[in-house]
Design a protein around this motif. Structure first.
Motif, mmCIF file in Angstrom:
data_model
loop_
_atom_site.group_PDB
_atom_site.id
_atom_site.type_symbol
_atom_site.label_atom_id
_atom_site.label_comp_id
_atom_site.label_asym_id
_atom_site.label_seq_id
_atom_site.Cartn_x
_atom_site.Cartn_y
_atom_site.Cartn_z
ATOM 1 N N GLY A 193 -49.044 -104.194 23.395
ATOM 2 C CA GLY A 193 -49.775 -104.920 22.080
ATOM 3 C C GLY A 193 -48.729 -103.740 20.804
ATOM 4 N N HIS A 194 -48.353 -102.833 20.771
ATOM 5 C CA HIS A 194 -47.439 -102.100 20.259
ATOM 6 C C HIS A 194 -46.473 -101.763 20.049
ATOM 7 C CE1 HIS A 194 -50.183 -98.160 21.202
ATOM 8 N NE2 HIS A 194 -51.272 -99.285 21.067
ATOM 9 N N PHE A 195 -45.685 -101.607 18.735
ATOM 10 C CA PHE A 195 -44.667 -102.383 18.103
ATOM 11 C C PHE A 195 -43.924 -100.641 17.849
ATOM 12 C CE2 PHE A 195 -47.410 -104.888 16.386
ATOM 13 C CZ PHE A 195 -47.208 -106.113 16.447
ATOM 14 N N ARG A 196 -42.383 -100.638 18.243
ATOM 15 C CA ARG A 196 -41.211 -100.528 17.541
ATOM 16 C C ARG A 196 -40.242 -100.615 16.983
ATOM 17 N NH1 ARG A 196 -44.700 -97.556 19.411
ATOM 18 N NH2 ARG A 196 -45.033 -95.929 21.083
ATOM 19 N N SER A 197 -39.541 -99.715 16.109
ATOM 20 C CA SER A 197 -38.153 -100.201 15.350
ATOM 21 C C SER A 197 -37.562 -101.726 16.301
ATOM 22 C CB SER A 197 -37.609 -98.461 15.056
ATOM 23 O OG SER A 197 -36.741 -99.503 14.299
ATOM 24 N N ARG B 201 -30.378 -102.387 8.302
ATOM 25 C CA ARG B 201 -30.824 -103.049 7.578
ATOM 26 C C ARG B 201 -32.022 -103.347 6.821
ATOM 27 N NH1 ARG B 201 -26.406 -106.327 5.830
ATOM 28 N NH2 ARG B 201 -24.208 -104.805 6.218
ATOM 29 N N ARG B 202 -32.601 -103.558 7.604
ATOM 30 C CA ARG B 202 -34.492 -104.149 7.239
ATOM 31 C C ARG B 202 -34.889 -102.989 8.430
ATOM 32 N NH1 ARG B 202 -38.087 -109.337 8.573
ATOM 33 N NH2 ARG B 202 -39.856 -108.401 8.635
ATOM 34 N N CYS B 203 -34.803 -102.658 9.293
ATOM 35 C CA CYS B 203 -35.447 -101.884 9.570
ATOM 36 C C CYS B 203 -35.521 -100.101 9.133
ATOM 37 C CB CYS B 203 -35.496 -101.240 10.759
ATOM 38 S SG CYS B 203 -34.839 -103.005 12.723
ATOM 39 N N ALA C 239 -38.375 -98.014 7.296
ATOM 40 C CA ALA C 239 -38.496 -96.870 8.111
ATOM 41 C C ALA C 239 -39.267 -96.070 7.574
ATOM 42 C CB ALA C 239 -37.271 -95.889 8.657
ATOM 43 N N LEU C 240 -40.338 -95.127 8.327
ATOM 44 C CA LEU C 240 -41.368 -94.099 7.347
ATOM 45 C C LEU C 240 -40.895 -92.934 7.494
ATOM 46 C CD1 LEU C 240 -44.631 -95.747 8.539
ATOM 47 C CD2 LEU C 240 -43.819 -95.972 6.811
ATOM 48 N N GLU C 241 -40.345 -92.430 8.622
ATOM 49 C CA GLU C 241 -39.133 -91.360 8.587
ATOM 50 C C GLU C 241 -37.313 -91.468 8.404
ATOM 51 O OE1 GLU C 241 -41.116 -88.233 11.002
ATOM 52 O OE2 GLU C 241 -42.959 -89.763 11.283
ATOM 53 N N ASP C 242 -36.662 -90.588 7.867
ATOM 54 C CA ASP C 242 -35.213 -90.539 7.618
ATOM 55 C C ASP C 242 -34.983 -91.015 9.203
ATOM 56 O OD1 ASP C 242 -35.810 -90.731 4.947
ATOM 57 O OD2 ASP C 242 -34.960 -88.808 5.276
ATOM 58 N N ARG C 243 -35.185 -89.990 9.845
ATOM 59 C CA ARG C 243 -34.963 -89.462 11.689
ATOM 60 C C ARG C 243 -35.028 -91.003 12.419
ATOM 61 N NH1 ARG C 243 -39.057 -88.780 15.667
ATOM 62 N NH2 ARG C 243 -40.893 -88.873 15.015
ATOM 63 N N PHE C 244 -35.555 -92.072 11.712
ATOM 64 C CA PHE C 244 -35.934 -93.086 12.180
ATOM 65 C C PHE C 244 -34.946 -94.735 11.657
ATOM 66 C CE2 PHE C 244 -40.640 -92.192 12.976
ATOM 67 C CZ PHE C 244 -39.923 -91.980 14.566
ATOM 68 N N VAL D 90 -30.600 -95.414 11.136
ATOM 69 C CA VAL D 90 -29.380 -95.354 11.311
ATOM 70 C C VAL D 90 -28.386 -95.480 9.941
ATOM 71 C CG1 VAL D 90 -30.485 -96.705 13.591
ATOM 72 C CG2 VAL D 90 -29.649 -98.156 12.028
ATOM 73 N N ASN D 91 -27.082 -94.685 10.519
ATOM 74 C CA ASN D 91 -26.010 -95.145 10.217
ATOM 75 C C ASN D 91 -25.832 -96.956 10.443
ATOM 76 O OD1 ASN D 91 -23.362 -95.481 10.372
ATOM 77 N ND2 ASN D 91 -23.336 -93.751 8.745
ATOM 78 N N GLU D 92 -25.615 -97.655 9.780
ATOM 79 C CA GLU D 92 -25.091 -99.266 10.306
ATOM 80 C C GLU D 92 -23.764 -99.044 11.027
ATOM 81 O OE1 GLU D 92 -25.365 -101.855 7.141
ATOM 82 O OE2 GLU D 92 -26.875 -100.995 5.990
ATOM 83 N N ALA D 93 -22.727 -98.708 10.407
ATOM 84 C CA ALA D 93 -21.126 -98.619 11.483
ATOM 85 C C ALA D 93 -21.771 -97.987 12.789
ATOM 86 C CB ALA D 93 -19.968 -97.845 10.256
ATOM 87 N N GLU D 94 -22.224 -96.646 12.240
ATOM 88 C CA GLU D 94 -22.613 -95.790 14.006
ATOM 89 C C GLU D 94 -23.299 -96.627 14.908
ATOM 90 O OE1 GLU D 94 -24.343 -92.664 13.176
ATOM 91 O OE2 GLU D 94 -21.462 -92.029 12.425
ATOM 92 N N PHE D 95 -24.306 -97.523 14.333
ATOM 93 C CA PHE D 95 -24.870 -98.399 15.141
ATOM 94 C C PHE D 95 -24.652 -98.853 15.886
ATOM 95 C CE2 PHE D 95 -28.323 -101.278 14.998
ATOM 96 C CZ PHE D 95 -29.841 -100.806 16.424
ATOM 97 N N LEU D 96 -23.734 -100.171 15.085
ATOM 98 C CA LEU D 96 -22.931 -101.551 15.265
ATOM 99 C C LEU D 96 -22.326 -101.091 16.534
ATOM 100 C CD1 LEU D 96 -22.833 -103.999 14.970
ATOM 101 C CD2 LEU D 96 -20.939 -103.512 13.242
#
Length: 267
Positions: free
Chosen positions: A134-138, A162-164, A168-173, A175-181
């Motif tokens: 039942g728990h959620f993660r990004s 972009r939506r994530c 996000a509640l904290e900057d550490r969560f 992602v850089n879009e290009a790096e994540f892709l």
């Protein structure tokens, strides 16, 4: 009049949460225990339980003063069991996988910009990965979410990223879009997604996306634990996940696009 729909939704959410609690702990409960565990006022719990009992979904034991799901709940899921018959019962197979590897096993689905764990079987190790159903993660910050994103095309992956980031509640969560892709492209090539300590230090999860036995949106299955331990067994763990995936049939990249909204910002 404006408050009635809200009350109905709240009641429905509490009902589902109650049955998830029964599923998780697998035993009867008293009114007081449910109120404390779910954080709901006892009068509200009593009313909810009474309504469900009157509709035949709960049974009451007067001697122990406990409630438990009735046979009606089991019969509601009978058609689900039939749809799972060819692929085998997912929970049983996950239990076998967890026993074989000895680490926490997870099943998750996409729920908006999150990966929601719908089934979790934890390991016995003191330093195990603890996850609750039942728990959620990004989507971007979980192996389950990354596996689900790996089934999408680039424009959709970026839209969800972009939506994530926006949620996000904290900057550490974020992602850089290009790096994540580029990272997702790597997962597509290797056949599985992972969080190798980059989200929670010292913790890693490997995950694959499988075809749902229900014939609906894809689901993801993962195995996780302390990074040092699972990294040493990377090949063994990923091979076990590939075997699990083979049971449910091969899913190609982009196959499930029609199952999720084209524009996540409109959800």
């Amino acid at each position: 009049m404006g408050g009635k729909p809200h009350r109905k939704i709240k009641s429905a959410e509490r009902t589902l949460a109650l049955f998830e609690l029964f599923s998780r702990e697998q035993r009867p409960f008293t009114v007081g225990y449910i109120a404390r565990t779910m954080g709901i006022p006892q009068p509200s719990v009593s009313m909810l339980l009474r309504n469900l009992q009157e509709q035949g979904y709960l049974e009451y034991d007067g001697r122990s003063r406990t409630f438990a799901p009735s046979i009606r709940v089991a019969l509601l899921g009978a058609w689900v069991d039939r749809r799972f018959s060819q692929a085998g019962e997912l929970g049983g197979r996950l239990s076998t996988l967890q026993t074989r590897i000895g680490e926490t096993a997870l099943v998750g689905i996409q729920n908006g910009a999150s990966a929601q764990y719908v089934l979790a079987q934890t390991a016995d190790h003191p330093d195990r990965l603890d996850v609750l159903s039942g728990h959620f993660r990004s989507l971007t910050c979980s192996a389950i979410g990354r596996a689900l994103l790996s089934q999408k095309e680039d424009q959709d992956i970026l839209a969800w990223a972009r939506r994530c980031n926006a949620e996000a509640l904290e900057d550490r969560f974020k992602v850089n879009e290009a790096e994540f892709l580029a990272k997702i492209h790597g997962y597509q090539q290797q056949g599985y997604a992972e969080t190798a300590g980059d989200v929670t230090p010292g913790v890693g999860v490997f995950a694959v996306c499988i075809r749902s036995p229900m014939g609906s949106s894809p689901i993801a299955v993962g195995l996780g634990g302390p990074m040092e331990r699972i990294e040493k067994r990377r090949h063994e763990i990923t091979e076990a996940l590939f075997e699990f995936k083979a049971i449910f049939g091969r899913m190609e990249i982009g196959e499930a696009l029609s199952e999720t909204p084209e524009d996540p910002l409109q959800m």
